[in-house]
Design a protein around this motif. Structure first.
Motif, PDB file in Angstrom:
ATOM      1  N   LEU A  78      73.208   2.855  57.253  1.00 14.56           N
ATOM      2  CA  LEU A  78      74.391   3.385  56.573  1.00 14.56           C
ATOM      3  C   LEU A  78      74.089   3.818  55.146  1.00 14.56           C
ATOM      4  O   LEU A  78      74.774   4.682  54.597  1.00 14.56           O
ATOM      5  CB  LEU A  78      75.536   2.384  56.632  1.00 14.56           C
ATOM      6  N   LEU A  79      73.039   3.250  54.539  1.00 14.06           N
ATOM      7  CA  LEU A  79      72.554   3.750  53.260  1.00 14.06           C
ATOM      8  C   LEU A  79      72.104   5.198  53.425  1.00 14.06           C
ATOM      9  O   LEU A  79      72.465   6.072  52.633  1.00 14.06           O
ATOM     10  CB  LEU A  79      71.390   2.897  52.766  1.00 14.06           C
ATOM     11  N   LEU A  80      71.338   5.450  54.481  1.00 13.74           N
ATOM     12  CA  LEU A  80      70.871   6.809  54.749  1.00 13.74           C
ATOM     13  C   LEU A  80      72.044   7.743  55.025  1.00 13.74           C
ATOM     14  O   LEU A  80      72.081   8.860  54.506  1.00 13.74           O
ATOM     15  CB  LEU A  80      69.895   6.815  55.924  1.00 13.74           C
ATOM     16  N   ALA A  81      73.012   7.274  55.804  1.00 10.93           N
ATOM     17  CA  ALA A  81      74.192   8.105  56.077  1.00 10.93           C
ATOM     18  C   ALA A  81      74.925   8.449  54.786  1.00 10.93           C
ATOM     19  O   ALA A  81      75.292   9.608  54.547  1.00 10.93           O
ATOM     20  CB  ALA A  81      75.128   7.390  57.057  1.00 10.93           C
ATOM     21  N   GLY A  82      75.138   7.452  53.931  1.00  7.15           N
ATOM     22  CA  GLY A  82      75.799   7.698  52.654  1.00  7.15           C
ATOM     23  C   GLY A  82      74.999   8.632  51.772  1.00  7.15           C
ATOM     24  O   GLY A  82      75.561   9.501  51.093  1.00  7.15           O
ATOM     25  N   GLU A  96      80.437   3.540  41.570  1.00 11.58           N
ATOM     26  CA  GLU A  96      79.753   2.550  40.721  1.00 11.58           C
ATOM     27  C   GLU A  96      80.416   1.176  40.793  1.00 11.58           C
ATOM     28  O   GLU A  96      79.719   0.173  40.938  1.00 11.58           O
ATOM     29  CB  GLU A  96      79.654   3.038  39.275  1.00 11.58           C
ATOM     30  N   PRO A  97      81.758   1.081  40.691  1.00  8.20           N
ATOM     31  CA  PRO A  97      82.373  -0.247  40.845  1.00  8.20           C
ATOM     32  C   PRO A  97      82.103  -0.866  42.220  1.00  8.20           C
ATOM     33  O   PRO A  97      81.912  -2.078  42.333  1.00  8.20           O
ATOM     34  CB  PRO A  97      83.866   0.013  40.642  1.00  8.20           C
ATOM     35  N   ALA A  98      82.072  -0.051  43.264  1.00  8.64           N
ATOM     36  CA  ALA A  98      81.795  -0.584  44.605  1.00  8.64           C
ATOM     37  C   ALA A  98      80.370  -1.101  44.702  1.00  8.64           C
ATOM     38  O   ALA A  98      80.123  -2.147  45.322  1.00  8.64           O
ATOM     39  CB  ALA A  98      82.048   0.491  45.662  1.00  8.64           C
ATOM     40  N   VAL A  99      79.419  -0.413  44.077  1.00 12.81           N
ATOM     41  CA  VAL A  99      78.035  -0.869  44.073  1.00 12.81           C
ATOM     42  C   VAL A  99      77.922  -2.193  43.313  1.00 12.81           C
ATOM     43  O   VAL A  99      77.294  -3.145  43.784  1.00 12.81           O
ATOM     44  CB  VAL A  99      77.098   0.203  43.478  1.00 12.81           C
ATOM     45  N   HIS A 132      76.184   2.599  48.160  1.00 12.69           N
ATOM     46  CA  HIS A 132      74.834   2.671  47.598  1.00 12.69           C
ATOM     47  C   HIS A 132      74.202   4.012  47.951  1.00 12.69           C
ATOM     48  O   HIS A 132      73.549   4.634  47.116  1.00 12.69           O
ATOM     49  CB  HIS A 132      73.967   1.526  48.131  1.00 12.69           C
ATOM     50  N   GLY A 133      74.371   4.450  49.183  1.00 14.10           N
ATOM     51  CA  GLY A 133      73.821   5.727  49.609  1.00 14.10           C
ATOM     52  C   GLY A 133      74.419   6.897  48.855  1.00 14.10           C
ATOM     53  O   GLY A 133      73.696   7.817  48.444  1.00 14.10           O
ATOM     54  N   LEU A 140      69.084  12.282  44.665  1.00 16.98           N
ATOM     55  CA  LEU A 140      67.878  12.634  45.408  1.00 16.98           C
ATOM     56  C   LEU A 140      68.177  13.770  46.368  1.00 16.98           C
ATOM     57  O   LEU A 140      69.298  13.898  46.851  1.00 16.98           O
ATOM     58  CB  LEU A 140      67.380  11.418  46.197  1.00 16.98           C
ATOM     59  N   GLN A 141      67.195  14.567  46.657  1.00 18.19           N
ATOM     60  CA  GLN A 141      67.363  15.606  47.659  1.00 18.19           C
ATOM     61  C   GLN A 141      67.004  15.035  49.022  1.00 18.19           C
ATOM     62  O   GLN A 141      66.244  14.085  49.136  1.00 18.19           O
ATOM     63  CB  GLN A 141      66.462  16.802  47.351  1.00 18.19           C
ATOM     64  N   ALA A 142      67.581  15.617  50.055  1.00 16.31           N
ATOM     65  CA  ALA A 142      67.289  15.164  51.413  1.00 16.31           C
ATOM     66  C   ALA A 142      65.812  15.361  51.710  1.00 16.31           C
ATOM     67  O   ALA A 142      65.127  16.146  51.077  1.00 16.31           O
ATOM     68  CB  ALA A 142      68.140  15.937  52.414  1.00 16.31           C
ATOM     69  N   GLY A 143      65.327  14.645  52.684  1.00 17.84           N
ATOM     70  CA  GLY A 143      63.941  14.800  53.106  1.00 17.84           C
ATOM     71  C   GLY A 143      63.102  13.617  52.690  1.00 17.84           C
ATOM     72  O   GLY A 143      63.488  12.463  52.860  1.00 17.84           O
ATOM     73  N   ALA A 144      61.936  13.923  52.101  1.00 15.11           N
ATOM     74  CA  ALA A 144      60.965  12.882  51.783  1.00 15.11           C
ATOM     75  C   ALA A 144      61.525  11.850  50.816  1.00 15.11           C
ATOM     76  O   ALA A 144      61.247  10.654  50.953  1.00 15.11           O
ATOM     77  CB  ALA A 144      59.703  13.517  51.211  1.00 15.11           C
ATOM     78  N   ALA A 145      62.323  12.267  49.839  1.00 11.59           N
ATOM     79  CA  ALA A 145      62.860  11.321  48.860  1.00 11.59           C
ATOM     80  C   ALA A 145      63.754  10.299  49.542  1.00 11.59           C
ATOM     81  O   ALA A 145      63.702   9.107  49.236  1.00 11.59           O
ATOM     82  CB  ALA A 145      63.620  12.060  47.765  1.00 11.59           C
ATOM     83  N   LEU A 146      64.582  10.749  50.469  1.00 14.59           N
ATOM     84  CA  LEU A 146      65.470   9.813  51.173  1.00 14.59           C
ATOM     85  C   LEU A 146      64.668   8.892  52.082  1.00 14.59           C
ATOM     86  O   LEU A 146      64.981   7.703  52.199  1.00 14.59           O
ATOM     87  CB  LEU A 146      66.530  10.561  51.975  1.00 14.59           C
ATOM     88  N   ALA A 147      63.626   9.419  52.716  1.00 18.23           N
ATOM     89  CA  ALA A 147      62.770   8.575  53.552  1.00 18.23           C
ATOM     90  C   ALA A 147      62.111   7.491  52.700  1.00 18.23           C
ATOM     91  O   ALA A 147      62.026   6.323  53.104  1.00 18.23           O
ATOM     92  CB  ALA A 147      61.711   9.417  54.254  1.00 18.23           C
ATOM     93  N   GLY A 148      61.661   7.846  51.508  1.00 18.69           N
ATOM     94  CA  GLY A 148      61.068   6.877  50.600  1.00 18.69           C
ATOM     95  C   GLY A 148      62.067   5.825  50.163  1.00 18.69           C
ATOM     96  O   GLY A 148      61.745   4.630  50.090  1.00 18.69           O
ATOM     97  N   MET A 149      63.303   6.246  49.889  1.00 19.45           N
ATOM     98  CA  MET A 149      64.337   5.306  49.475  1.00 19.45           C
ATOM     99  C   MET A 149      64.643   4.306  50.591  1.00 19.45           C
ATOM    100  O   MET A 149      64.779   3.107  50.346  1.00 19.45           O
ATOM    101  CB  MET A 149      65.615   6.054  49.083  1.00 19.45           C
ATOM    102  N   VAL A 150      64.743   4.777  51.823  1.00 20.28           N
ATOM    103  CA  VAL A 150      65.027   3.883  52.949  1.00 20.28           C
ATOM    104  C   VAL A 150      63.850   2.929  53.184  1.00 20.28           C
ATOM    105  O   VAL A 150      64.045   1.747  53.454  1.00 20.28           O
ATOM    106  CB  VAL A 150      65.374   4.688  54.218  1.00 20.28           C
ATOM    107  N   ALA A 151      62.626   3.428  53.023  1.00 21.71           N
ATOM    108  CA  ALA A 151      61.451   2.560  53.180  1.00 21.71           C
ATOM    109  C   ALA A 151      61.443   1.463  52.122  1.00 21.71           C
ATOM    110  O   ALA A 151      61.159   0.300  52.418  1.00 21.71           O
ATOM    111  CB  ALA A 151      60.171   3.386  53.101  1.00 21.71           C
ATOM    112  N   ALA A 152      61.770   1.811  50.881  1.00 22.13           N
ATOM    113  CA  ALA A 152      61.832   0.809  49.813  1.00 22.13           C
ATOM    114  C   ALA A 152      62.937  -0.203  50.085  1.00 22.13           C
ATOM    115  O   ALA A 152      62.768  -1.403  49.843  1.00 22.13           O
ATOM    116  CB  ALA A 152      62.050   1.485  48.468  1.00 22.13           C
TER     117      ALA A 152
END
Length: 196
Positions: A78-82, A96-99, A132-133, A140-152
């Motif tokens: 759901l982070l990735l979806a967001g 920000e308040p929700a995070v 959070h997503g 971040l732009q879609a693609g590699a940056a989002l993949a890196g964020m999900v991996a982290a």
């Protein structure tokens, strides 16, 4: 060992008070958009870092076997979806308040060792994950940056799980202290938003 753990908890709480480090997504600077930048992004703000650790910690303290993975996997998905929604330019009020609230709530439920079923745990953390997503996806732009964020994020969940498994074997006071420190950080983040 107990003094060292207490010092680490206090240091993390004090570090959270540093305004430049509190949020990974302050929105005031352009970000690089590669895999490495996406992977490093969650480590640049204590809000995301603490929430991810809390998800893993809570899961390890209250679930067993494969059910331990339900909340972390739901959060990552759901982070990735967001984030995808955020990269499309969609924004919601109160991100920000929700995070910040997620850090407080996740810390409290970890400290309380609040037992929920795997599905309910996944639903609870999944709701926070969308915010959070959205916060990270806007930067971040879609693609590699989002993949890196999900991996982290997965790595941080794994660290939280490892911490939770270690603390589960010790006296409950240590897991309560760890969850309480995360909750205090969340309270500090919320307070900072109110004062700002």
């Amino acid at each position: 060992m107990s003094r060292r753990l207490i010092r680490r908890i206090l240091a993390a709480t004090a570090f959270a008070a540093l305004p430049a480090q509190a949020f990974a997504h302050a929105g005031d600077a352009a970000h690089e958009h590669g895999l490495a930048a996406g992977f490093l992004h969650p480590f640049t703000g204590l809000d995301h870092l603490a929430a991810m650790l809390a998800v893993g910690l809570w899961s390890a303290l209250t679930q067993t076997g494969r059910r331990m993975l339900a909340a972390p996997l739901a959060f990552a998905a759901l982070l990735l979806a967001g984030a995808l929604i955020g990269t499309a330019g969609v924004s919601l009020p109160g991100v920000e308040p929700a995070v910040a609230a997620s850090v407080l709530v996740l810390g409290l439920i970890a400290a309380a060792r609040w037992h929920l079923g795997a599905s309910a745990s996944a639903a609870l953390v999944g709701a926070f994950a969308v915010f959070h997503g959205l916060a990270h996806g806007a930067e971040l732009q879609a693609g590699a940056a989002l993949a890196g964020m999900v991996a982290a994020t997965a790595l941080l969940h794994a660290l939280g799980l490892a911490l939770g498994l270690k603390l589960r074997a010790l006296a409950p006071v240590w897991s309560r202290a760890a969850g309480g420190a995360i909750a205090l950080l969340g309270l500090g983040l919320l307070t900072r938003l109110v004062i700002a």
